[in-house]
Enzyme design. Structure first.
Site, short mmCIF file in Angstrom:
data_model
loop_
_atom_site.label_atom_id
_atom_site.label_comp_id
_atom_site.label_asym_id
_atom_site.label_seq_id
_atom_site.Cartn_x
_atom_site.Cartn_y
_atom_site.Cartn_z
N ASP A 110 38.13 48.60 45.81
CA ASP A 110 39.53 48.29 46.07
C ASP A 110 39.79 46.97 45.36
O ASP A 110 39.26 45.92 45.76
CB ASP A 110 39.77 48.15 47.57
N TYR A 130 59.08 46.33 41.70
CA TYR A 130 58.13 47.01 40.81
C TYR A 130 58.09 46.34 39.44
O TYR A 130 57.01 46.13 38.86
CB TYR A 130 58.51 48.48 40.68
N SER A 175 39.45 57.25 38.24
CA SER A 175 38.97 58.50 38.86
C SER A 175 39.84 59.69 38.48
O SER A 175 39.45 60.83 38.65
CB SER A 175 38.91 58.35 40.38
N ARG A 176 41.04 59.40 37.95
CA ARG A 176 41.96 60.47 37.55
C ARG A 176 42.96 59.90 36.57
O ARG A 176 42.99 58.71 36.27
CB ARG A 176 42.69 61.05 38.77
N GLY A 177 43.81 60.78 36.04
CA GLY A 177 44.95 60.35 35.24
C GLY A 177 44.61 59.63 33.95
O GLY A 177 43.61 59.93 33.29
N ILE A 178 45.44 58.67 33.60
CA ILE A 178 45.31 57.96 32.33
C ILE A 178 43.97 57.24 32.23
O ILE A 178 43.31 57.29 31.19
CB ILE A 178 46.48 56.96 32.17
N LYS A 233 39.16 53.59 44.08
CA LYS A 233 39.02 53.69 45.54
C LYS A 233 38.51 55.05 45.99
O LYS A 233 37.86 55.16 47.03
CB LYS A 233 40.37 53.42 46.20
N LYS A 251 54.75 44.86 37.51
CA LYS A 251 54.27 45.31 36.20
C LYS A 251 54.33 44.18 35.17
O LYS A 251 53.43 44.03 34.34
CB LYS A 251 55.09 46.51 35.70
#
Length: 399
Positions: free
Chosen positions: A73, A167, A18-21, A41, A171
């Site tokens: 989700d 994190y 929905s946004r970004g990369i 989401k 990843k």
């Protein structure tokens, strides 16, 4: 990178688009005439972040592709299964899955709340595995099947684990999916690859972590979109199981002008996390300086105001060439700088030689590069450390 039309009529399922990369990759594929399912989401406008699945869908269709916005989700198994089935029913096929959705929290072990740990692992590792799992039966019917995870190479260097082990594990879980699935589904001719940026890429998430000042040290997300396109147009049988660094691949594709991807051309770039050791060599072109740490902390005292205190809101300990500087920038406390000890536990401790600390504050050395090369050690909440970049910008103007 120019579009070739090789993906016309193909269908891509992209998480977190929905946004970004994710959205920029979706737009790149749409220019080829690719069908795109946006699984994210955000159906209603977010108070701090731009874009919803519906606004992204309009942009995809304006770029030349058909789009199916799906509120998903990826922690929810039923929603994932339903979204993939709706994608196949809508477009008749599924050829590409891009696992882009991810959660980040740059805290050490003691500072990581278990709900944050669970969130990262549920989205990053489990979500990637689950989306891939339910897409694979459909991908097996495609003659051009790709899974692409936005995840790093599996570099087992402790510097990538020590500051934020939770994190890193999350990843690397995405990357372990690449390592395993590439071999598991090789005979089915389903390519499974990972893509990772060499430098920081400007997104809303980076803005929230480090502030607008960080933009000039970043590249545009279009570099990842072009690299993803280069991967997804390759033969699945011939290109699988690769951990791709965007810049390396684009140079192999004949693209030599990397400045086109810079947010601010000519500015030094901040390297990303999780890179192979060959990228950790710090370019030693910083100017020498005799500026003392004392002058820097005097400068901090001069520029500190309520707005900066609100942004930082932390108790900081600087250990500079074995001298301690305590900086209390908590929003509910009077601001003070002292060399006195305290019984309170600092939110963050930064350790460096004076000469390196001065270079960081003056902008001659990026804090991230210093951290990666071991010249700057950070204990505590890394997200607070990233906010200090803005403070250093103000101090630099006074030096």
């Amino acid at each position: 990178m120019l579009n070739t039309g090789k993906l016309a009529g193909r269908t891509a399922f992209i998480t977190g688009a929905s946004r970004g990369i994710g959205k920029v990759i979706a737009l790149k594929l749409a220019k080829d005439g690719c069908n795109v399912a946006i699984a994210a989401k955000t159906a209603d406008p977010h108070p701090k972040l731009e874009g919803t699945i519906y606004t992204a869908a309009k942009e995809v269709e304006a770029a030349g592709g058909k789009c199916l916005p799906l509120q998903v989700d990826i922690r929810n198994e039923d929603q994932v299964k339903d979204a993939i089935e709706k994608t196949v029913n809508q477009f008749g096929n599924l050829d590409i899955v891009i696992n882009n959705a991810s959660a980040i929290n740059l805290t050490g072990t003691e500072d990581t709340e278990m709900k944050r740990y669970d969130l990262m692992h549920s989205i990053n590792t489990r979500g990637t595995f689950m989306v891939s799992k339910y897409a694979i039966p459909h991908l097996k019917r495609s003659n051009h099947a790709h899974i692409l995870n936005l995840s790093p190479p599996l570099v087992m260097n402790p510097i990538w684990f020590r500051p934020h082990v939770a994190y890193t594990m999350a990843k690397y879980g995405m990357s372990m999916c690449v390592l395993g699935m590439a071999h598991e589904f090789k005979e089915d001719k389903i390519a499974v690859n990972a893509l990772w940026p060499r430098t920081a890429v400007w997104t809303a998430a980076i803005n929230m972590l480090g502030g607008e000042e960080g933009r000039k040290s970043c590249r545009k997300p279009e570099i990842l979109a072009d690299a993803a396109y280069a991967i997804l147009t390759k033969s699945p049988a011939d290109f699988t199981g690769n951990f791709v660094i965007d810049e390396e691949l684009l140079k192999e594709e004949g693209i030599t002008d990397m400045e086109q991807y810079a947010e601010v051309p000519g500015e030094p770039l901040m390297q990303d996390f999780f890179l192979p050791d060959k990228y950790l060599q710090e370019a030693s072109d910083s100017k020498s300086t005799s500026l003392a740490a004392t002058k820097i902390f005097n400068g901090i005292a001069k520029v500190m105001n309520d707005e900066l205190k609100k942004q930082i809101n932390a108790l900081l300990l600087f250990q500079i060439s074995n001298q301690n500087w305590l900086l209390d920038a908590r929003s509910d406390k009077p601001f003070r700088i002292s060399k006195e000890s305290t019984d309170e536990t600092p939110d963050i401790t930064m350790i460096a030689k004076e000469e390196d600390f001065v270079k960081i504050v003056k902008g001659d050395m990026k804090a991230t590069s210093a951290f990666m090369s071991g010249k700057l050690k950070i204990k505590g909440n890394l997200q607070i450390a990233m906010k200090l970049e803005q403070l250093f910008v103000h101090v630099k103007a006074k030096l």
